[in-house]
Design an enzyme around this catalytic site. Structure first.
Site, PDB file in Angstrom:
ATOM      1  N   ASN A  16      14.046  21.096 -21.247  1.00 46.05           N
ATOM      2  CA  ASN A  16      14.807  22.102 -20.502  1.00 46.05           C
ATOM      3  C   ASN A  16      15.201  23.263 -21.404  1.00 46.05           C
ATOM      4  OD1 ASN A  16      14.820  20.971 -17.878  1.00 46.05           O
ATOM      5  ND2 ASN A  16      16.436  19.557 -18.472  1.00 46.05           N
ATOM      6  N   ASN A 109      25.139  21.955 -15.291  1.00 44.21           N
ATOM      7  CA  ASN A 109      24.350  20.819 -15.748  1.00 44.21           C
ATOM      8  C   ASN A 109      23.032  20.774 -14.994  1.00 44.21           C
ATOM      9  OD1 ASN A 109      23.831  18.261 -17.063  1.00 44.21           O
ATOM     10  ND2 ASN A 109      24.311  17.267 -15.139  1.00 44.21           N
ATOM     11  N   HIS A 111      20.547  18.178 -13.749  1.00 42.36           N
ATOM     12  CA  HIS A 111      20.472  16.728 -13.524  1.00 42.36           C
ATOM     13  C   HIS A 111      19.119  16.386 -12.896  1.00 42.36           C
ATOM     14  CE1 HIS A 111      21.885  12.676 -12.858  1.00 42.36           C
ATOM     15  NE2 HIS A 111      21.411  12.752 -11.629  1.00 42.36           N
ATOM     16  N   GLU A 144      35.268  17.304 -13.133  1.00 42.64           N
ATOM     17  CA  GLU A 144      35.797  16.089 -13.766  1.00 42.64           C
ATOM     18  C   GLU A 144      35.043  14.825 -13.392  1.00 42.64           C
ATOM     19  OE1 GLU A 144      37.644  18.504 -12.401  1.00 42.64           O
ATOM     20  OE2 GLU A 144      38.744  19.240 -14.120  1.00 42.64           O
ATOM     21  N   VAL A 146      31.426  12.632 -12.611  1.00 46.96           N
ATOM     22  CA  VAL A 146      30.064  12.588 -13.134  1.00 46.96           C
ATOM     23  C   VAL A 146      29.072  13.083 -12.082  1.00 46.96           C
ATOM     24  CG1 VAL A 146      28.233  11.089 -14.029  1.00 46.96           C
ATOM     25  CG2 VAL A 146      30.605  10.699 -14.709  1.00 46.96           C
ATOM     26  N   ASP A 147      28.287  14.081 -12.456  1.00 50.19           N
ATOM     27  CA  ASP A 147      27.220  14.611 -11.591  1.00 50.19           C
ATOM     28  C   ASP A 147      27.731  14.875 -10.183  1.00 50.19           C
ATOM     29  OD1 ASP A 147      25.406  14.535 -13.696  1.00 50.19           O
ATOM     30  OD2 ASP A 147      24.848  12.485 -13.275  1.00 50.19           O
TER      31      ASP A 147
END
Length: 150
Positions: A16, A109, A111, A144, A146-147
């Protein structure tokens, strides 16, 4: 207006990172990659950053007493580099409110799954084990959970 100053956080092979750096160099992405932060000494992404002439810093998470202390060091380095957006691209660490507070709504992010399905580590393996026939990636704002963010 100038290019957006960004930093990339990565832990592994840097595919990435390499795509983002190539897009910035070709002018398809109006960004100035100021710094690659990597938490794993010897990670392949460090070689890719060197080849792209992007400054790097290795911040080994194992040298810190807590996730918060690690994130405080990342925050310090990001501030020194004048970064306005942080891109987590194959970064294998959960971040804390210490880092999130310094870059509220300015950490994204990449993912490797179509969220909200297959959160967390090994998303592609989770998807394969489940038998999905359509796969993809999600870019989201980090919060806060995850994903989770938009």
């Amino acid at each position: 207006m100038g290019k957006l100053p960004i930093s990339i956080l990565a832990s592994g092979t840097g595919t990435n990172f390499q795509a983002i750096a190539a897009a910035a160099k070709a002018g398809r992405l109006d960004a100035d990659i100021r710094l690659l932060l990597c938490n794993r000494p010897g990670a392949v992404v460090l070689d890719k950053a060197a080849a792209a002439a992007v400054p790097t810093r290795v911040v080994d998470h194992r040298r810190f007493d807590s996730r918060e202390d690690f994130d405080a060091e990342l925050l310090r380095l990001l501030g020194e580099a004048g970064v306005e957006l942080v891109v987590m691209a194959g970064f294998d660490r959960l971040v804390t409110p210490v880092l999130l507070g310094g870059f509220r709504q300015r950490i994204i992010n990449i993912h490797p799954a179509l969220l909200p399905a297959f959160r967390g580590a090994d998303a592609q393996a989770q998807a394969a084990d489940y038998g999905v026939t359509l796969a993809g990636a999600t870019v989201h704002i980090v919060d806060e959970e995850v994903d989770h963010g938009p």
